[in-house]
Design an enzyme around this catalytic site. Structure first.
Site, mmCIF file in Angstrom:
data_model
loop_
_atom_site.group_PDB
_atom_site.id
_atom_site.type_symbol
_atom_site.label_atom_id
_atom_site.label_comp_id
_atom_site.label_asym_id
_atom_site.label_seq_id
_atom_site.Cartn_x
_atom_site.Cartn_y
_atom_site.Cartn_z
ATOM 1 C CD GLU A 36 -42.880 -11.872 -71.640
ATOM 2 O OE1 GLU A 36 -43.985 -11.336 -71.752
ATOM 3 O OE2 GLU A 36 -42.584 -12.608 -70.683
ATOM 4 C CB CYS A 80 -35.115 -14.215 -66.360
ATOM 5 S SG CYS A 80 -36.387 -15.494 -66.429
ATOM 6 C CB CYS A 120 -48.448 -24.039 -65.347
ATOM 7 S SG CYS A 120 -47.243 -25.386 -65.433
#
Length: 341
Positions: free
Chosen positions: A89, A102, A113
């Protein structure tokens, strides 16, 4: 075959010389590659011999955009298909100062997490430096403009892929390539203390962002397995070392979860932890992720938390939510795509 985007200019010069071609050909190739030209036959400045040797030795591709979603706020989230058919992504965000991208540093993530979709299907592999770089170049081609900022905050833990991330920083900073200032690059980590120290010793002028999210080790262990290895005390000491070596301010990321870590007592505890440090706190409303019970804090709770931090002398801002309508949080779009394959 090797991936050409993994090569620095000096490495490509050496390759051309070793293959009986002039070293200056490397700069010609770089000029094409960093403009997004990946068809070797379109590199007209090269002689036929050089083009044929490139075809024989290198994979010269950018990741293919498999799916693309555009948010009402202009954020673009892309699913990118790599040559080995793995999917990553990349998110493009438009700000007043230009485009920020990003990027992912790994396919999947092993950090575990509990609030992050990237880690739900485990770790597949690290990305190479060139594969990280290729996301930036592909994004620039898509928007038709130079990318001004890069954030390593996509899928994966960047410091868990330390060597390739460091080479990526060299590649993207090189004046012959994208010539992006290290000051325009942010690396986010969940707190790999030994790697923070190693990064500090390099004295790079990047921005380091620490995903903290809790104020006690007991509560942090419940949501971030890395807390079983490194305590908050360890992390804060490594951050102080990083700041002493680089002179850079460090950011702390704190995802606010309704009824869990968003109370005034939590804000006061966070302020006490960070008191006296040259830092900034980014408050992030946690993303609602399928199969997870976390809910984002109310706007009132978020503002109250921020005001409490500021009142205790801690600089804090609420991160602007971007792309929430297109599954733009880490791993969400990839995971939904894989589930529907």
């Amino acid at each position: 075959m090797e991936y050409i985007f993994d090569y620095s200019l000096d490495e490509l010069k050496a390759w051309f010389k070793d293959h009986g071609e002039s070293a200056f050909r490397a700069k010609q190739v770089f000029d094409y590659l960093y403009r997004g030209v990946t068809e070797i036959d379109e590199m007209k400045n090269l002689n036929t011999s050089a083009r044929e040797k490139l075809k024989e030795h290198f994979r010269v591709t950018l990741p293919k955009v498999l799916d693309q979603r555009v948010s009402k706020d202009g954020t673009v989230k892309m699913l990118m298909l790599l040559e080995d058919q793995n999917i990553i992504e990349t998110v493009i965000m438009k700000y007043h100062y230009g485009y920020s991208v990003c990027v992912s540093s790994q396919i999947g993530c092993k950090m575990g997490c509990t609030f992050c979709a990237s880690t739900k299907d485990g770790m597949v592999r690290n990305l190479s430096a060139g594969e990280i770089l290729s996301q930036v170049i592909a994004s620039s081609v898509l928007v038709g403009e130079r990318i001004s900022h890069v954030v390593l905050m996509g899928s994966g833990e960047p410091l868990d892929n330390f060597d390739q991330v460091m080479k990526f920083l060299d590649l993207i900073h090189a004046k012959e390539g994208l010539n992006l200032s290290h000051r325009n690059i942010t690396i986010s980590t969940c707190g790999l203390v030994d790697k923070i120290i190693e990064l500090a010793d390099r004295k790079l002028q990047i921005t380091l962002a620490i995903s903290l999210h809790e104020t006690t080790d007991e509560k942090r262990r419940l949501i971030m397995p890395i807390a079983n290895k490194y305590s908050i005390h360890d992390i804060l000491n490594s951050v102080k070392y990083y700041m002493s070596k680089t002179g850079r301010r460090v950011s702390f990321e704190y995802a606010l979860v309704k009824g869990s870590n968003d109370g005034e007592e939590d804000a006061i505890a966070l302020a006490k932890l960070l008191k006296g440090m040259k830092i900034h706190v980014n408050l992030i409303p946690v993303n609602t992720i399928k199969e997870m019970l976390y809910l984002p804090s109310s706007n009132e709770a978020i503002q109250r938390f921020r005001d409490t931090l500021i009142g205790h002398g801690i600089e804090a801002t609420v991160r602007r939510e971007m792309g929430s309508d297109i599954d733009a949080a880490c791993g969400q779009l990839r995971r939904s795509y894989m589930e529907n394959m």
